[in-house]
Design an enzyme around this catalytic site. Structure first.
Site, PDB file in Angstrom:
ATOM      1  CD  GLU A  42      42.392  30.133  30.752  1.00 32.65           C
ATOM      2  OE1 GLU A  42      41.578  31.093  30.777  1.00 32.65           O
ATOM      3  OE2 GLU A  42      42.279  29.150  31.480  1.00 32.65           O
ATOM      4  CG  ASP A  53      34.785  37.393  31.239  1.00 30.29           C
ATOM      5  OD1 ASP A  53      35.176  36.315  31.708  1.00 30.29           O
ATOM      6  OD2 ASP A  53      34.946  37.730  30.054  1.00 30.29           O
TER       7      ASP A  53
END
Length: 270
Positions: free
Chosen positions: A51, A62
């Protein structure tokens, strides 16, 4: 439509009776050329799928480690076109190359243009963590036209109806977020992960859509644990942390390759 690189990689892992190892790294971390070398080390260590993160200034999913990595990438001037360059280099390793991106940068770049350029670079698909199928008509059209896989997310809070809608809209695999929270390493895999995979399999029994688990996996033992019930194991913060901790790039590459080897041993041990 012919099988994408992603679909082929996952099918081969399944034929070998193992889970696939999926690694994540932001493009441009710590700079564009170095991020390519880090990804090459990840693949050399055993990652089947990469990814490539599109650095974004407001990464709501995140945790601090990936935020630090993305901040470095943004500070080095990484652009969306640079992301495609990293994707092209990733595809050249033989791994399946995906982009992980929030929807805003894709929309800002131009949805059709983004899909076209990603396919041209050898990308297999896109993970869009903040896009839901009901709002993705434009992405359905663009990704279909470019032959890209669409990876949507499910979470422990997803209702049965949400699981059905999301998996029906996904191709390549569905991303099972193992917990409610942000990315980052953890001392143990959330006990919600296996339950989520089981619930998701109930609505993918006909399609056979692979289910890959991410968020919080940071050791070979955890990778082996998740590989016992999932089709893929996704690791991101652990790779970023090894680059952040290294005194120089060469040391970081050694640490990343060794970490990937450990994880690959874990997913193959099931």
């Amino acid at each position: 439509m012919a099988a994408t690189t992603l679909q082929t990689k996952l099918a081969r892992a399944r034929e070998a009776d193992r889970a696939a190892l999926v690694g994540y790294l932001p493009a441009g971390f710590p700079d564009v050329d170095s991020s390519i070398r880090v990804i090459q080390a990840m693949v050399e260590g055993g990652c089947d799928v990469i990814e490539v993160g599109l650095p974004y200034s407001d990464p709501m999913m995140d945790g601090p480690t990936i935020q630090r990595a993305a901040d470095q990438a943004l500070a080095s001037g990484t652009t969306t076109d640079d992301v495609f360059r990293v994707v092209e280099a990733t595809a050249a390793t033989g791994a399946a190359a995906l982009v992980m991106s929030y929807w805003n940068p894709i929309e800002r770049y131009g949805v059709d243009r983004f899909a076209t350029e990603l396919a041209k670079a050898g990308g297999a698909g896109v993970i869009t963590p903040d896009l839901i199928p009901e709002e993705a008509d434009e992405w359905f059209a663009a990704s279909d036209a470019a032959g890209l896989d669409r990876i949507f997310l499910v979470a422990p809070s997803s209702t049965d109806r949400r699981l059905e809608l999301t998996t029906r809209a996904s191709s390549g695999f569905v991303y099972a977020a193992s917990l409610m929270g942000v990315t980052g390493t953890r001392t143990q895999v959330a006990d919600t992960a296996e339950t989520l995979v089981r619930r998701t399999r109930e609505v993918t029994v006909d399609s056979g859509l692979p289910i890959c688990v991410g968020l919080g996996i940071s050791t070979a033992a955890q990778a082996a644990e998740v590989a016992a019930y999932a089709d893929g194991v996704i690791v991101g913060a652990g790779f970023c942390q090894r680059v952040l901790d290294a005194p120089d790039l060469e040391t970081g590459l050694i640490a990343v390759r060794s970490f990937a080897e450990d994880l690959a041993g874990g997913v193959r041990s099931r």
